[in-house]
Design a protein around this motif. Structure first.
Motif, mmCIF file in Angstrom:
data_model
loop_
_atom_site.group_PDB
_atom_site.id
_atom_site.type_symbol
_atom_site.label_atom_id
_atom_site.label_comp_id
_atom_site.label_asym_id
_atom_site.label_seq_id
_atom_site.Cartn_x
_atom_site.Cartn_y
_atom_site.Cartn_z
ATOM 1 N N ASP A 95 -16.946 15.412 12.215
ATOM 2 C CA ASP A 95 -16.388 14.014 12.926
ATOM 3 C C ASP A 95 -15.461 13.401 11.914
ATOM 4 O OD1 ASP A 95 -15.733 15.834 15.222
ATOM 5 O OD2 ASP A 95 -17.758 15.200 16.038
ATOM 6 N N GLN A 96 -15.683 13.648 10.950
ATOM 7 C CA GLN A 96 -15.173 12.035 9.954
ATOM 8 C C GLN A 96 -14.799 12.982 9.209
ATOM 9 O OE1 GLN A 96 -18.187 9.492 8.705
ATOM 10 N NE2 GLN A 96 -19.159 10.747 8.193
ATOM 11 N N ALA A 97 -13.304 12.146 7.883
ATOM 12 C CA ALA A 97 -13.477 12.574 7.037
ATOM 13 C C ALA A 97 -12.518 11.278 6.413
ATOM 14 C CB ALA A 97 -12.176 13.785 7.232
ATOM 15 N N TYR A 98 -12.968 10.902 4.774
ATOM 16 C CA TYR A 98 -11.938 10.328 4.277
ATOM 17 C C TYR A 98 -10.878 10.758 3.549
ATOM 18 C CZ TYR A 98 -12.148 7.335 -0.359
ATOM 19 O OH TYR A 98 -11.303 6.634 -0.975
ATOM 20 N N LEU A 99 -9.689 9.828 4.483
ATOM 21 C CA LEU A 99 -8.852 10.385 3.665
ATOM 22 C C LEU A 99 -8.001 9.905 2.240
ATOM 23 C CD1 LEU A 99 -6.675 9.514 6.722
ATOM 24 C CD2 LEU A 99 -7.985 11.702 5.882
ATOM 25 N N GLY A 100 -8.788 8.707 1.720
ATOM 26 C CA GLY A 100 -7.935 8.420 0.775
ATOM 27 C C GLY A 100 -7.391 7.180 0.211
ATOM 28 N N GLN A 101 -6.275 6.425 -0.182
ATOM 29 C CA GLN A 101 -6.423 5.363 -0.622
ATOM 30 C C GLN A 101 -4.874 4.799 -0.399
ATOM 31 O OE1 GLN A 101 -8.879 3.935 -4.369
ATOM 32 N NE2 GLN A 101 -10.520 3.517 -3.597
ATOM 33 N N LEU A 102 -4.864 3.655 0.307
ATOM 34 C CA LEU A 102 -3.188 2.621 -0.033
ATOM 35 C C LEU A 102 -3.389 2.384 -0.455
ATOM 36 C CD1 LEU A 102 -3.458 2.388 4.060
ATOM 37 C CD2 LEU A 102 -1.067 3.198 2.598
ATOM 38 N N VAL A 103 -2.115 2.426 -1.326
ATOM 39 C CA VAL A 103 -2.347 1.637 -2.791
ATOM 40 C C VAL A 103 -1.199 0.654 -2.876
ATOM 41 C CG1 VAL A 103 -1.723 1.851 -6.016
ATOM 42 C CG2 VAL A 103 -3.885 3.494 -4.452
ATOM 43 N N ALA A 104 -0.661 -1.142 -3.099
ATOM 44 C CA ALA A 104 -0.560 -1.868 -2.737
ATOM 45 C C ALA A 104 0.364 -2.105 -3.973
ATOM 46 C CB ALA A 104 -0.083 -2.480 -1.856
ATOM 47 N N SER A 105 1.779 -2.277 -5.012
ATOM 48 C CA SER A 105 1.860 -2.579 -6.197
ATOM 49 C C SER A 105 3.433 -3.290 -5.776
ATOM 50 C CB SER A 105 2.184 -1.912 -7.172
ATOM 51 O OG SER A 105 3.477 -0.793 -6.978
ATOM 52 N N GLY A 106 3.697 -4.720 -6.783
ATOM 53 C CA GLY A 106 4.372 -5.810 -6.505
ATOM 54 C C GLY A 106 4.521 -6.708 -7.807
ATOM 55 N N ASP A 107 5.946 -7.147 -7.507
ATOM 56 C CA ASP A 107 5.930 -8.643 -8.499
ATOM 57 C C ASP A 107 5.268 -9.764 -7.902
ATOM 58 O OD1 ASP A 107 6.511 -6.879 -10.828
ATOM 59 O OD2 ASP A 107 8.612 -6.987 -10.597
ATOM 60 N N GLN A 108 6.266 -9.492 -6.526
ATOM 61 C CA GLN A 108 5.867 -10.818 -5.713
ATOM 62 C C GLN A 108 4.847 -10.795 -5.327
ATOM 63 O OE1 GLN A 108 9.087 -10.133 -2.514
ATOM 64 N NE2 GLN A 108 10.890 -11.075 -4.214
ATOM 65 N N GLU A 109 4.592 -12.388 -5.220
ATOM 66 C CA GLU A 109 3.276 -12.172 -4.670
ATOM 67 C C GLU A 109 3.623 -12.692 -3.012
ATOM 68 O OE1 GLU A 109 0.084 -13.937 -5.593
ATOM 69 O OE2 GLU A 109 0.544 -13.381 -7.826
ATOM 70 N N GLY A 110 2.149 -12.002 -2.534
ATOM 71 C CA GLY A 110 1.909 -12.084 -0.994
ATOM 72 C C GLY A 110 1.566 -10.489 -0.677
ATOM 73 N N ASP A 111 0.982 -10.671 1.195
ATOM 74 C CA ASP A 111 0.444 -10.160 1.771
ATOM 75 C C ASP A 111 0.551 -8.407 1.915
ATOM 76 O OD1 ASP A 111 -1.618 -11.934 1.020
ATOM 77 O OD2 ASP A 111 -2.270 -12.812 2.924
ATOM 78 N N VAL A 112 0.022 -7.512 1.996
ATOM 79 C CA VAL A 112 -0.042 -7.054 2.082
ATOM 80 C C VAL A 112 -0.645 -6.142 3.793
ATOM 81 C CG1 VAL A 112 0.567 -3.883 2.487
ATOM 82 C CG2 VAL A 112 1.031 -5.488 0.912
ATOM 83 N N VAL A 113 0.624 -6.176 4.778
ATOM 84 C CA VAL A 113 -0.265 -6.209 6.094
ATOM 85 C C VAL A 113 -0.465 -4.354 6.551
ATOM 86 C CG1 VAL A 113 -0.705 -6.349 8.802
ATOM 87 C CG2 VAL A 113 -0.475 -8.216 6.850
#
Length: 143
Positions: A109-127
Motif C-alpha cells: 500500500d505504498q510507493a516511492y514515486l520519485g523527486q520533484l526538482v526545482a531550478s531557476g535563476d531567481q531567488e524564492g521559495d517553491v511551495v
C-alpha cells in the motif's frame, strides 16, 4: 477526415468502456514530501489493503514558484509502469504526474514515486501542496 477522427474517438471510447477496470479518487491517501535542497522526495501511502491491483495513477501538485522556475519530476528507478510522464503548467500552477502499466504500482500500500526538482535563476521559495481529489487511481486487476 473529420468523420474518420470522430469514428476513431468513438471506437476508443467504446473500447475504454468495455475494459473491466475501476477508477477511483485516492481518498484518505497520504502524500509525503521530504525536502532535500532543490528536490523533494515524494512517497504515496494508501489506506490498508487498497493498493492491490493499482496499475495507473495521476497525481496533481499545486505549485507556487518564482516566475522563471522550472519544475520537473524524476521518477524512481524501480517504479513500475511503462508510461511515466510529467506535465508542468506554470500559468495554472500545476505539475501532474502520470504512471501506468500492467504491473502493480504499490507494494504494501505504498510507493516511492520519485523527486520533484526545482531550478531557476531567481531567488524564492517553491511551495508545493496536494489538494483534495488530486489523486486518481486505476485498479486494473481484472484486465
Amino acid at each position: 477526415m473529420k468523420k474518420f477522427v470522430s469514428s476513431l474517438l468513438a471506437a476508443i471510447m467504446l473500447l475504454a468502456l468495455a475494459l473491466p477496470v475501476s477508477a477511483f479518487a485516492g481518498e484518505n491517501a497520504q502524500v509525503e514530501f521530504t525536502a532535500e535542497g532543490d528536490r523533494a522526495a515524494v512517497r504515496l501511502q494508501l489506506p490498508a489493503n487498497t493498493g492491490k491491483g493499482i496499475t495507473a495513477l495521476q497525481l496533481t501538485f499545486q505549485v507556487t514558484a518564482p516566475a522563471d522556475a522550472q519544475l520537473d519530476f524524476d521518477f524512481a528507478d524501480d517504479l513500475p509502469g511503462s508510461v511515466q510522464q510529467v506535465r508542468y503548467q506554470a500559468q495554472q500552477g500545476t505539475l501532474t504526474i502520470y504512471v501506468a502499466g500492467t504491473a502493480q504500482l504499490f507494494s504494501q500500500d505504498q510507493a516511492y514515486l520519485g523527486q520533484l526538482v526545482a531550478s531557476g535563476d531567481q531567488e524564492g521559495d517553491v511551495v508545493v501542496k496536494v489538494e483534495q481529489n488530486a489523486l486518481r487511481l486505476v485498479n486494473g486487476v481484472n484486465v
